[in-house]
Design an enzyme around this catalytic site. Structure first.
Site, PDB file in Angstrom:
ATOM      1  N   ASP A  16       0.821  -1.199   0.000  1.00  0.00           N
ATOM      2  CA  ASP A  16       0.000   0.000   0.000  1.00  0.00           C
ATOM      3  C   ASP A  16       0.859   1.254   0.000  1.00  0.00           C
ATOM      4  O   ASP A  16       1.740   1.412   0.843  1.00  0.00           O
ATOM      5  CB  ASP A  16      -0.919  -0.014   1.227  1.00  0.00           C
ATOM      6  CG  ASP A  16      -2.044   0.998   1.134  1.00  0.00           C
ATOM      7  OD1 ASP A  16      -1.802   2.164   1.474  1.00  0.00           O
ATOM      8  OD2 ASP A  16      -3.140   0.615   0.708  1.00  0.00           O
ATOM      9  N   ASN A  17       0.623   2.132  -0.981  1.00  0.00           N
ATOM     10  CA  ASN A  17       1.310   3.432  -1.053  1.00  0.00           C
ATOM     11  C   ASN A  17       2.840   3.337  -0.937  1.00  0.00           C
ATOM     12  O   ASN A  17       3.455   4.028  -0.109  1.00  0.00           O
ATOM     13  CB  ASN A  17       0.795   4.363   0.051  1.00  0.00           C
ATOM     14  CG  ASN A  17      -0.640   4.810  -0.201  1.00  0.00           C
ATOM     15  OD1 ASN A  17      -1.089   4.841  -1.333  1.00  0.00           O
ATOM     16  ND2 ASN A  17      -1.347   5.137   0.855  1.00  0.00           N
ATOM     17  N   GLU A  45       0.777  -0.741  -5.119  1.00  0.00           N
ATOM     18  CA  GLU A  45      -0.517  -0.057  -5.114  1.00  0.00           C
ATOM     19  C   GLU A  45      -0.235   1.432  -4.945  1.00  0.00           C
ATOM     20  O   GLU A  45      -0.345   1.996  -3.870  1.00  0.00           O
ATOM     21  CB  GLU A  45      -1.407  -0.598  -3.981  1.00  0.00           C
ATOM     22  CG  GLU A  45      -2.847  -0.126  -4.045  1.00  0.00           C
ATOM     23  CD  GLU A  45      -3.136   1.089  -3.180  1.00  0.00           C
ATOM     24  OE1 GLU A  45      -4.307   1.503  -3.120  1.00  0.00           O
ATOM     25  OE2 GLU A  45      -2.199   1.631  -2.570  1.00  0.00           O
ATOM     26  N   LYS A 155     -13.856  -2.819   4.095  1.00  0.00           N
ATOM     27  CA  LYS A 155     -13.112  -1.957   5.012  1.00  0.00           C
ATOM     28  C   LYS A 155     -13.964  -1.596   6.222  1.00  0.00           C
ATOM     29  O   LYS A 155     -13.439  -1.237   7.273  1.00  0.00           O
ATOM     30  CB  LYS A 155     -12.678  -0.668   4.298  1.00  0.00           C
ATOM     31  CG  LYS A 155     -11.600  -0.859   3.257  1.00  0.00           C
ATOM     32  CD  LYS A 155     -10.964   0.449   2.865  1.00  0.00           C
ATOM     33  CE  LYS A 155     -11.933   1.416   2.234  1.00  0.00           C
ATOM     34  NZ  LYS A 155     -11.255   2.657   1.781  1.00  0.00           N
ATOM     35  N   TYR A 156     -15.285  -1.667   6.032  1.00  0.00           N
ATOM     36  CA  TYR A 156     -16.186  -1.187   7.075  1.00  0.00           C
ATOM     37  C   TYR A 156     -17.085  -2.276   7.659  1.00  0.00           C
ATOM     38  O   TYR A 156     -17.627  -2.103   8.753  1.00  0.00           O
ATOM     39  CB  TYR A 156     -17.078  -0.070   6.524  1.00  0.00           C
ATOM     40  CG  TYR A 156     -16.298   1.055   5.883  1.00  0.00           C
ATOM     41  CD1 TYR A 156     -15.491   1.891   6.652  1.00  0.00           C
ATOM     42  CD2 TYR A 156     -16.337   1.259   4.510  1.00  0.00           C
ATOM     43  CE1 TYR A 156     -14.766   2.915   6.073  1.00  0.00           C
ATOM     44  CE2 TYR A 156     -15.614   2.295   3.920  1.00  0.00           C
ATOM     45  CZ  TYR A 156     -14.832   3.114   4.699  1.00  0.00           C
ATOM     46  OH  TYR A 156     -14.104   4.123   4.123  1.00  0.00           O
TER      47      TYR A 156
END
Length: 292
Positions: A16-17, A45, A155-156
């Site tokens: 990620d990032n 990503e 995610k939630y």
């Protein structure tokens, strides 16, 4: 940490990032891991400036996220395919995702199952590597307020889904056909020779992919012509002008036989061909050229 997960059998890491961390760190880490574990795949990503995305690929990331989700019009899709196949193929190994847990573009919210089918075809046939996010088969297209991401995503919350309901969209069947075509045709799993072919409609995209015998795992040349409607709401018609010289047919005028990988039908094609596509009948062709 990486060695721990590798010892438990993990072979793919989505990072990620990575563009927010020092590039020399990735260069050293990727070289060390690949030396000890050449089977490990790292996916970058990173949605950032093009120069940084290319740099991450250059220092060792095996696959890279792309701007595919935001390329929606014919000209920008054509230009992006050309860029990935001819300008940056030595740096970036692109992977196409129509949606992710972080991405649900406005286009995907209004086109129903047809736009999900169109984007799946573009992803599966345009890039060597592609993927879909959980819920894609169910055409989950509600945006979270104030953000270009799915409202109901993992995610939630936990998302149990009924497989029977997915069959009603037709997307699972299409995904099976697309993956079967990719399995049969090495041309669809590479970017060696991607060519754009002109069409008379701004809503019809055509490109071909070819792999010569010397680069094909089957030892045989392979060529596939892809035709896709970009309109999820209307019927579109138009002419396609095929550059026969680029398809390794040995002639610039003869007819040739193609087989549509989506339904098995055979057609006799030539330099100029008329197509009609619609959301209610078919949204695309995946034409494999028959060789003697």
């Amino acid at each position: 940490m990486l060695e721990l997960w590798i010892s438990h059998g993990v072979t793919i890491f989505r990072v990620d990032n990575p563009h927010t961390k020092p590039v020399p760190f990735w260069e050293r880490l990727l070289e060390e891991i690949h030396t000890r574990h050449p089977e490990i795949i790292f996916l970058a990503e990173a949605f950032t400036r093009p120069a940084m995305m290319r740099t991450l690929g250059a220092v060792g990331f095996d696959q890279s996220y792309t701007y595919f989700a935001w390329r929606t019009e014919k000209q920008e899709i054509e230009e992006y395919l050309q860029e990935l196949a001819h300008d940056t193929a030595h740096l970036i190994r692109p992977t196409f995702w129509p949606t992710t847990h972080d991405i649900l573009t406005p286009q995907m919210t209004s086109g129903g199952s047809a736009i999900f089918a169109i984007r799946a075809m573009l992803a599966a046939l345009g890039a060597p590597s592609w993927g879909i996010y959980s819920g894609y088969e169910w055409v989950e297209n509600i945006q979270r307020e104030g953000a270009e991401e799915p409202n109901d995503n993992e995610k939630y919350e936990f998302r149990p889904r009924d497989p029977k309901l997915a069959q009603e969209t037709g997307i699972p069947t299409l995904l099976t056909l697309l993956n079967s075509a990719r399995e049969r045709h090495p041309a669809l799993r590479q970017l060696h020779d991607l060519r754009i072919h002109p069409t008379t409609s701004e809503k019809i995209l055509c490109f071909s992919k070819h792999v010569p015998a010397r680069f094909s795992p089957t030892g045989l040349p392979d060529t596939v012509i892809v035709v896709i409607s970009l309109d999820p709401e209307n019927t579109v018609e138009g002419e396609i002008d095929i550059d026969l010289s680029g398809l390794s047919l040995g002639t610039s005028s003869a007819n040739f036989t193609v087989v549509d990988e989506l339904d098995g039908q055979r057609y006799s094609w030539s330099r100029t061909n008329w197509v009609r596509l619609s959301p209610w009948d078919r949204l695309g062709h995946v034409m494999a050229i028959e060789t003697e």
